[in-house]
Design an enzyme around this catalytic site. Structure first.
Site, PDB file in Angstrom:
ATOM      1  N   GLY A   1      -9.059   7.893  -4.796  1.00  0.00           N
ATOM      2  CA  GLY A   1     -10.281   8.636  -5.862  1.00  0.00           C
ATOM      3  C   GLY A   1      -9.727   8.806  -7.140  1.00  0.00           C
ATOM      4  O   GLY A   1     -10.231   8.331  -8.273  1.00  0.00           O
ATOM      5  N   ALA A   2      -8.774   9.657  -7.325  1.00  0.00           N
ATOM      6  CA  ALA A   2      -8.195   9.931  -8.427  1.00  0.00           C
ATOM      7  C   ALA A   2      -7.457   8.971  -9.268  1.00  0.00           C
ATOM      8  O   ALA A   2      -7.537   8.815 -10.544  1.00  0.00           O
ATOM      9  CB  ALA A   2      -6.933  11.109  -8.031  1.00  0.00           C
TER      10      ALA A   2
ATOM     11  N   GLY B   1       0.777  17.448 -13.020  1.00  0.00           N
ATOM     12  CA  GLY B   1      -0.625  17.328 -12.571  1.00  0.00           C
ATOM     13  C   GLY B   1      -1.260  18.669 -12.990  1.00  0.00           C
ATOM     14  O   GLY B   1      -2.689  18.596 -13.055  1.00  0.00           O
TER      15      GLY B   1
ATOM     16  N   ARG C   1       0.498   1.438  -0.669  1.00  0.00           N
ATOM     17  CA  ARG C   1       0.911   0.954   0.549  1.00  0.00           C
ATOM     18  C   ARG C   1      -0.069  -0.056   1.305  1.00  0.00           C
ATOM     19  O   ARG C   1       0.350  -0.940   1.984  1.00  0.00           O
ATOM     20  CB  ARG C   1       1.198   2.073   1.734  1.00  0.00           C
ATOM     21  CG  ARG C   1       2.251   3.296   1.118  1.00  0.00           C
ATOM     22  CD  ARG C   1       2.747   4.031   2.178  1.00  0.00           C
ATOM     23  NE  ARG C   1       3.602   5.164   1.463  1.00  0.00           N
ATOM     24  CZ  ARG C   1       4.925   4.992   1.022  1.00  0.00           C
ATOM     25  NH1 ARG C   1       5.548   3.800   1.240  1.00  0.00           N
ATOM     26  NH2 ARG C   1       5.410   5.732   0.506  1.00  0.00           N
TER      27      ARG C   1
ATOM     28  N   LYS D   1     -14.410  11.965  -2.553  1.00  0.00           N
ATOM     29  CA  LYS D   1     -15.009  11.512  -3.952  1.00  0.00           C
ATOM     30  C   LYS D   1     -15.675  10.095  -3.662  1.00  0.00           C
ATOM     31  O   LYS D   1     -16.639   9.853  -4.773  1.00  0.00           O
ATOM     32  CB  LYS D   1     -13.614  11.356  -4.937  1.00  0.00           C
ATOM     33  CG  LYS D   1     -12.980  12.580  -5.098  1.00  0.00           C
ATOM     34  CD  LYS D   1     -11.670  12.511  -6.084  1.00  0.00           C
ATOM     35  CE  LYS D   1     -11.256  13.804  -6.538  1.00  0.00           C
ATOM     36  NZ  LYS D   1     -10.094  13.625  -7.574  1.00  0.00           N
TER      37      LYS D   1
ATOM     38  N   THR E   1     -13.229  16.821  -4.090  1.00  0.00           N
ATOM     39  CA  THR E   1     -11.992  16.637  -3.871  1.00  0.00           C
ATOM     40  C   THR E   1     -11.771  15.559  -2.727  1.00  0.00           C
ATOM     41  O   THR E   1     -12.614  15.631  -1.878  1.00  0.00           O
ATOM     42  CB  THR E   1     -10.843  17.788  -3.920  1.00  0.00           C
ATOM     43  OG1 THR E   1      -9.728  17.365  -3.937  1.00  0.00           O
ATOM     44  CG2 THR E   1     -11.423  18.630  -2.864  1.00  0.00           C
TER      45      THR E   1
END
Length: 467
Positions: A340-341, A441, A361, A278, A274
């Protein structure tokens, strides 16, 4: 071996703690320095509630206890307590060997546990504690990194006489894997940093079933407190009767390589990865599959013959969660975030025929990802411009629970938040208030976790999966 800590502080509290936990424990520790009563008759009555071995502890302030008398008074009290013939008596490392021998001579059946507590650090030289005279040796230290926890685990594995306890968040996983561990009666009875309730050890982690043949799996990342991975994985392992246990190992970038090495040496067969690791995990892998390489992020590592294989189950997990409600082909999607996600999600939805725009951003990061995937990008601050246009799906992959103003959330689109915990983020709540269809999620997380388990054990465990 689980030692259930009976902390009271009232007689009634101690009574309930024993009755509620005696069927799951292997030993009871009476923390007499925490009791608000000192009646020997009451202590004897508590001992009669269980046939389990009993350990008496009267911990001084200097070792993290609550006994407020001086040392001479404490030792005299210990002599009197020994007359009750507990199975074990806890004597701190700095109690003289002469005192120990006096107790042994008078009470030969009472075994002595010599204890050392350090609430600041784990000493570099653990061998020094082997010189303690006693039937068992307990080393309880604050783990300032997961590496400290692995040192304590390996030390007790090498020396069966030693009970090692890693305190603090970095040490929680070690309390699950340790050959001998201390547990509290419930969440409100925690008396040491990182201590776990006995129900959690037994029911969630199946601690009594952990053996030399148990396969170890774990989550690597930081922060990990809010992750529900241990709940999902261990639930499926138990339903499928897999001899495995899954723990959370707090790991930062600076310790990643060393933690990987120590975990593999200890016997770990796979890892969930996580944030923020990642991408950072990739240089330490021996093989990466095509999808993970294309995404540029790995969330799953499999250990085979000491080689590390990386893949990504985030991609399918997120896309499948969405497609359960809306087909992705031809749909226009705005993705907030470029971590990463987000990489995994972006890769997969484009592969499934969606049109994607990435807003972040850090625009340069969005640009790099968009260039790789041949899609559009922009600044998340310009969301107001896109809010005026029609699109089908809005997805938040940022760490923020509310990355844009509520007024910019569409009422006629599907809205997804990749945040797993809490389930109802401000972003999701705002979307529901506006009448949007939402995708949680948690749905994505459950699917990617199932993908990891299928990969690690080589078969489909869908039948044991519940949303």
């Amino acid at each position: 071996m689980i030692c259930l800590v009976i902390s009271g502080p009232t007689y009634e509290d101690a009574y309930k703690q024993i009755v509620n936990g005696r069927d799951k424990a292997d030993r009871l520790e009476f923390r007499l320095d925490l009791f608000h009563f000192s009646s020997f008759s009451q202590i004897k009555d508590l001992m009669k509630l269980s046939s389990l071995p009993t350990l008496f502890t009267l911990r001084p302030l200097s070792q993290g206890g609550k006994y407020k008398g001086n040392e001479i008074e404490r030792l005299e009290q210990l002599k009197l307590l020994a007359d009750l013939e507990p199975s074990f008596l806890d004597l701190e490392y700095n109690v003289s060997d002469d005192f120990l021998e006096q107790l042994r001579k008078k009470h030969p059946s009472v075994k002595i546990l010599r204890s050392y507590h350090n609430f600041e650090e784990t000493p570099s030289n653990l061998d020094q504690f082997l010189s303690f005279v006693g039937d068992e040796i307990k080393i309880s230290c604050k783990a300032n990194s997961s590496l400290d926890s692995f040192r304590l685990l390996n030390f007790s594995r090498k020396h069966p006489k030693v009970i090692s306890v890693a305190m603090g968040e970095y040490g929680e996983f070690a309390r699950v894997l340790a050959r001998s561990t201390y547990a509290c009666s419930g969440k409100n009875d925690v008396i040491a940093p990182g201590q776990l309730p006995i129900d959690e050890l037994v029911d969630l982690y199946a601690y009594p079933s952990i053996s030399s043949s148990t396969c170890f799996y774990g989550l690597l990342g930081d922060p990990i407190t809010q992750s529900i991975g241990h709940l999902v994985h261990n639930d499926i392992y138990q339903k499928a009767k897999i001899n495995a246990v899954y723990v959370k190992i707090r790991t930062g970038r600076e310790d990643l390589e060393k933690v990987l090495k120590k975990a593999i040496e200890y016997g770990f067969k796979g890892f969930s990865i996580t944030m923020p690791l990642k991408e950072e995990i990739i240089p330490f892998l021996d093989h990466i599959d095509e999808k993970a390489r294309a995404i540029g992020a790995v969330n799953t590592v499999t250990v085979k013959e000491n080689l590390l294989y990386g893949t990504n189950t985030d991609a399918d997990g997120a896309a499948d969660a969405l497609e359960k409600q809306i087909p992705l082909e031809g749909k226009e999607i705005i993705l907030l975030g470029a971590g990463g996600a987000a990489k995994a999600f972006a890769y997969e939805v484009i592969a499934r025929g969606a049109k994607l725009r990435i807003l972040n951003r850090n625009v340069e990061r969005a640009k790099q990802l968009a260039h790789t995937l041949s899609c559009s990008y922009g600044d998340i601050a310009s969301m107001s411009d896109y809010a005026k246009k029609s699109y089908d799906i809005l997805v938040n992959s940022t760490p923020s629970h509310m990355p844009i103003e509520k007024k910019l959330i569409p009422s006629d689109a599907f809205v997804m938040d990749m945040t797993v915990n809490p389930v109802e983020t401000d972003f999701i709540c705002a979307a529901k208030d506006k009448g949007s269809s939402v995708v949680y999620g948690r749905e994505m997380f459950l699917r990617q976790a199932l993908g990891q388990i299928n990969l690690w054990f080589g078969q489909n465990f869908q039948e044991f999966f519940s949303e």
